[in-house]
Motif scaffolding. Structure first.
Motif, PDB file in Angstrom:
ATOM      1  N   CYS A   1      34.653  24.618 -12.146  1.00 26.90           N
ATOM      2  CA  CYS A   1      35.008  26.023 -11.955  1.00 26.90           C
ATOM      3  C   CYS A   1      34.528  26.801 -13.171  1.00 26.90           C
ATOM      4  N   ARG A   2      33.868  27.935 -12.911  1.00 28.79           N
ATOM      5  CA  ARG A   2      33.323  28.727 -14.018  1.00 28.79           C
ATOM      6  C   ARG A   2      34.274  29.826 -14.447  1.00 28.79           C
ATOM      7  N   CYS A   3      35.209  30.186 -13.584  1.00 22.19           N
ATOM      8  CA  CYS A   3      35.975  31.380 -13.935  1.00 22.19           C
ATOM      9  C   CYS A   3      37.491  31.292 -13.913  1.00 22.19           C
ATOM     10  N   SER A   4      38.097  30.260 -13.368  1.00 12.50           N
ATOM     11  CA  SER A   4      39.568  30.194 -13.402  1.00 12.50           C
ATOM     12  C   SER A   4      40.001  29.197 -14.467  1.00 12.50           C
TER      13      SER A   4
ATOM     14  N   HIS B   1      42.479  33.775  -8.311  1.00  6.94           N
ATOM     15  CA  HIS B   1      41.502  34.445  -7.446  1.00  6.94           C
ATOM     16  C   HIS B   1      40.232  33.609  -7.481  1.00  6.94           C
ATOM     17  N   LEU B   2      40.085  32.773  -6.492  1.00  8.91           N
ATOM     18  CA  LEU B   2      38.908  31.903  -6.478  1.00  8.91           C
ATOM     19  C   LEU B   2      37.686  32.712  -6.060  1.00  8.91           C
ATOM     20  N   CYS B   3      36.587  32.545  -6.789  1.00  4.70           N
ATOM     21  CA  CYS B   3      35.367  33.227  -6.370  1.00  4.70           C
ATOM     22  C   CYS B   3      34.646  32.360  -5.332  1.00  4.70           C
TER      23      CYS B   3
ATOM     24  N   TYR C   1      31.991  30.846  -5.376  1.00  5.51           N
ATOM     25  CA  TYR C   1      31.272  29.649  -5.831  1.00  5.51           C
ATOM     26  C   TYR C   1      32.084  28.370  -5.618  1.00  5.51           C
ATOM     27  N   CYS C   2      33.347  28.362  -6.049  1.00  5.01           N
ATOM     28  CA  CYS C   2      34.093  27.106  -5.951  1.00  5.01           C
ATOM     29  C   CYS C   2      35.184  27.095  -4.895  1.00  5.01           C
TER      30      CYS C   2
HETATM   31  S1  FES Z   1      36.827  30.726  -9.449  1.00  8.27           S
HETATM   32 FE1  FES Z   1      34.732  31.124  -9.866  1.00  8.27          FE
HETATM   33  S2  FES Z   1      33.857  29.144 -10.080  1.00  8.27           S
HETATM   34 FE2  FES Z   1      35.932  28.758  -9.703  1.00  8.27          FE
END
Ligand code: FES
Ligand code: FES
Length: 159
Positions: free
Chosen positions: A133-136, A96-98, A100-101
């Motif tokens: 990427c900060r979250c995946s 699940h890409l946010c 931001y990226c």
């Molecule tokens: S999914 Fe959030 S920065 Fe990549």
């Protein structure tokens, strides 16, 4: 200075100052918010676009250098079938890409698949590291890209 380029399939003429970066023209003057504002130093990859079919960080390109070139941003790529291949692959892999990226990740994946229809592990690693990427997690992204390449490959093979 007035410059003309082809943006997402349409010719655009715009007045630019010599100190302006392409990212700023696209985002602020042409309202293409898929070109994200990130580090501004060429490291995070969030401002990635295709310039004459090459992957570039638009914050590193003086706007005047895009004269007579072809620019594709995520807004243009989203009209393509490869965009759907990539989204389907990521979805199947549970990525699940946010916001931001996502734009840069999708553009960089499309660029890699155009060059390498079945990318190697090394090519996938290179691709993942081109956009911060900060979250995946790395393994999630890798699985998403592999699934995307399966969709892309299947569609290409079916003509
Ligand atoms: S999914 Fe959030 S920065 Fe990549
Ligand atoms: S904003 Fe262009 S590379 Fe980070």
């Amino acid at each position: 200075m007035n410059i003309t380029f082809n943006l997402n399939g349409k010719d655009v003429s715009i007045e630019v100052r010599p100190d302006k970066r392409l990212s700023s023209i696209l985002r602020d003057d042409l309202n293409l918010k898929g070109v994200r504002k990130g580090c501004g130093t060429g490291h995070c990859g969030s401002c990635i676009i295709l310039l004459d079919d090459l992957l570039v960080s638009s914050c590193q390109i003086p706007a005047f250098a895009s004269r007579h070139k072809k620019i594709i941003t995520i807004e243009g790529l989203s009209q393509s079938r490869e965009f759907n291949d990539i989204l389907s692959g990521f979805k199947e892999a549970g990525v699940h890409l946010c916001a931001y990226c996502a734009p840069a990740r999708i553009i960089s994946t499309a660029y890699m698949l155009r060059k390498h229809i079945m990318p190697t592990e090394e090519q996938i690693i290179d691709n993942i590291s081109s956009v911060q990427c900060r979250c995946s997690s790395f393994s999630h992204l890798k699985n998403g890209i592999i699934q995307a390449s399966i969709h892309y490959n299947r569609r290409k093979s079916n003509g």
